[in-house]
Design an enzyme around this catalytic site. Sequence first.
Site, PDB file in Angstrom:
ATOM      1  N   TYR A  44       0.817  -1.216   0.000  1.00 41.44           N
ATOM      2  CA  TYR A  44       0.000   0.000   0.000  1.00 41.44           C
ATOM      3  C   TYR A  44       0.853   1.269   0.000  1.00 41.44           C
ATOM      4  O   TYR A  44       0.344   2.343  -0.318  1.00 41.44           O
ATOM      5  CB  TYR A  44      -0.925   0.042   1.212  1.00 41.44           C
ATOM      6  CG  TYR A  44      -1.882  -1.117   1.340  1.00 41.44           C
ATOM      7  CD1 TYR A  44      -2.098  -2.019   0.285  1.00 41.44           C
ATOM      8  CD2 TYR A  44      -2.571  -1.332   2.527  1.00 41.44           C
ATOM      9  CE1 TYR A  44      -2.964  -3.090   0.419  1.00 41.44           C
ATOM     10  CE2 TYR A  44      -3.459  -2.399   2.661  1.00 41.44           C
ATOM     11  CZ  TYR A  44      -3.638  -3.278   1.617  1.00 41.44           C
ATOM     12  OH  TYR A  44      -4.494  -4.339   1.770  1.00 41.44           O
ATOM     13  N   HIS A 102       1.153 -11.497   1.611  1.00 39.78           N
ATOM     14  CA  HIS A 102       0.047 -10.791   0.950  1.00 39.78           C
ATOM     15  C   HIS A 102      -0.580 -11.598  -0.179  1.00 39.78           C
ATOM     16  O   HIS A 102      -1.786 -11.497  -0.435  1.00 39.78           O
ATOM     17  CB  HIS A 102       0.556  -9.453   0.413  1.00 39.78           C
ATOM     18  CG  HIS A 102      -0.509  -8.427   0.230  1.00 39.78           C
ATOM     19  ND1 HIS A 102      -0.265  -7.085   0.279  1.00 39.78           N
ATOM     20  CD2 HIS A 102      -1.843  -8.543   0.003  1.00 39.78           C
ATOM     21  CE1 HIS A 102      -1.396  -6.414   0.091  1.00 39.78           C
ATOM     22  NE2 HIS A 102      -2.372  -7.278  -0.089  1.00 39.78           N
TER      23      HIS A 102
END
Length: 272
Positions: A44, A102
Amino acid sequence: MNIYFQKTHQRSFGTYPLEGEVLMNAIAAAAETGYRAFDTAQMYGNEAETGEALAATGIARDELCVTTKVHPDNFGEADFMKSVEQSLKSLRMDYVDALLVHWPPVGGDIAPSLRLLQQALERGLTRNIGISNYTAQMMRDAKSIVDAPLVTNQVEFHPLLDQSILLRAASETGIPLASYSSVARGEVFKYPQFEEIGRGYGKTAGQVVLRWILQKGVSANTMSTKPENIRANFDIMDFTLSSIDMDRIDALNATNYRIVGKDLVPWAPDWD
């Protein structure tokens, strides 16, 4: 009790794709509302701002449940621990409450990154470990690869997508699911059923969707920048959807509207 489904942490505030002052203000509003679980990721690019915003809330560290995720580019042995240490530095924390991989690695061999994830746990860089975007078979394999409990598989989960295979795998493996894209990036609001059901409970369409997620045994990640929506997303613990309403929402699973696929993310596996 699993950290991702403690009563105080069933509702997590997601930070993607926020940054800068918008992120700082959103986290401040979420903390004021009552959120104590916050979700970020190396991918992010906002861990440092998330750490700054959380520090500014003044909330004691042991009251927070902070999750971050290791980028697949850092799955190699030379990069994994360094990247986690950098995440902690960015977050201004000695540890995270949950560290996830992730995505599954390209090529499908999940074992090396999972073993490094367990090493991060053993080194005290995280209190818990988990996975994200794993298929049902990957969940079963992961359980046999690591010795420590996996506290979650964070996946796309909303009423417009049939995730029954993953829910069965969660029950089978003891690895609970956590949602992202919980309102399908707004797609759910095209379906009048949610607003109709909500009227019976004095709740909004969005609150009905999030309550449905919780009642499926899945913890809900949500993101908003509007204080009124942040409060509404949090205010979902004072009603229970009837079995009739749950079934009505379940029927929308057949829509099979999936947001995240290989066209969007190169690491996406062949979904169940």
